[in-house]
Design a protein around this motif. Structure first.
Motif: not given
Length: 346
Positions: A68-69, A75-78, A94-96
């Protein structure tokens, strides 16, 4: 009378033959079982790694995905919650895309050099014995790695005390973890990025915190922020930090040698050393790993000699990590074989 004796003998031979055949078959099965448990390092690599860098694939994923960049991490890692914090990094669960991951952020710009070193090592050393890199962003000093819910090795006893893990609390599993630990040292001492020393290991607690326990009870090294290179052919040796180290856990060559002469510590005068400091610490880590399980005392008895060699004052007399690994694997194999033979007798 003669016919009766010869008849008894003729009936006895098939029984003895069948017993011998059964014994040989059981030995063959034990041998095959042991071979399947611990293969060569090359075979271990192929069986545990799903993708080659710069890609990753976690257990529930079908395909390899590029690391992942920045834009994807933003945008996608919470973030879910803080699960760890050290001098260099804060670590969040975290969640992806429905996958649990570990998101690490730089704690302070004072440790930027350590953070970047750890990230470079994580990239260079990707393999079955190193935590899997999922992505990173240099702009805001973050990295994403695979999450291992059992946590650091330091928590091993707590994990094994849980009801659903108690069945794993046996000498076999604990010795396998010790084998994993020594195998990781062997990998780091012979890595694609050169001969590396685990410098963030000035105490047992710190050392155990560098490793994570996987869901199938194996080890991966997780913290690579202090992993300097040693190369005696280039005169390249190391000092782990710039402060005085103390205590019995660190190797003798890591202690200030002029204490008895009353000289105050000086980083400039402190002699350098090599990767054999890691070997000195093996017996202490293994003692912790074995815990107090039935059969653990037998393991310690079999490992006594190699551990004596690990504790040689002169680092040149200590064995290599590979030498220790061979003994550990041999002890594991012989003890499993002996246990199986004992059960067969019963």
């Amino acid at each position: 009378m003669g016919r009766s004796s010869s008849s008894s003998m003729s009936h006895g031979f098939p029984v003895v033959g069948m017993c011998l055949a059964a014994l040989l078959l059981s030995n063959a099965l034990i041998y095959l079982y042991l071979e399947s448990l611990y293969q060569d390092d090359e075979q271990l690599l192929s069986s545990h790694v799903g993708c080659l860098p710069p890609h990753f694939k976690m257990a529930t994923m079908k395909n390899c995905t590029p690391w992942l960049q920045c834009s994807q991490i933003h945008a996608e890692v919470r973030k879910l919650k803080l699960i760890g914090q050290g001098a260099v990094k804060k670590v969040y669960l975290a969640e992806w895309r429905g996958q649990k991951v570990a998101l690490s952020e730089l704690s302070s710009l004072d440790y930027l050099e350590d953070f970047l070193h750890g990230l470079s090592m994580l990239q260079a050393l990707q393999g079955p014995q190193v935590v899997q890199l999922v992505g990173f962003c240099l702009e805001n000093h973050t990295q994403v790695t695979e999450h291992h819910p059992l946590g650091p090795l330091l928590n091993l006893d707590g994990v094994l005390a849980q009801e659903h893990h108690k069945q794993h609390n046996k000498w076999q599993m604990r010795l396998r973890l010790a084998i994993d630990y020594v195998s990781i040292l062997h990998y780091l001492h012979n890595s694609p990025a050169g001969r590396r020393v685990m410098c963030d290991s000035s105490s047992l607690v710190k050392t155990l915190s560098q490793f994570l326990v996987t869901s199938d009870f194996h080890l991966v090294v997780n913290d690579l922020d202090a992993l300097p290179e040693v190369d005696p052919s280039r005169g390249l040796l190391v000092k782990c930090g710039h402060r005085e180290l103390t205590g019995d856990f660190v190797a003798p060559e890591q202690l200030w040698p002029f204490t008895t002469k009353g000289k105050p510590f000086s980083d400039h005068l402190m002699p350098e050393y090599d990767e054999r400091t890691d070997i000195w610490k093996i017996p202490d880590v293994t003692w912790f790993l074995m815990g107090r399980v039935p059969g653990g005392d037998v393991v310690h008895f079999h490992l006594f000699q190699i551990h004596e060699e690990c504790k040689k004052e002169d680092p040149k007399l200590r064995p290599s990590a590979l030498d220790v690994l061979k003994v550990y694997r041999s002890v594991y194999s012989s003890m499993v074989r002996d246990n199986a033979g004992f059960r067969d007798m019963l």
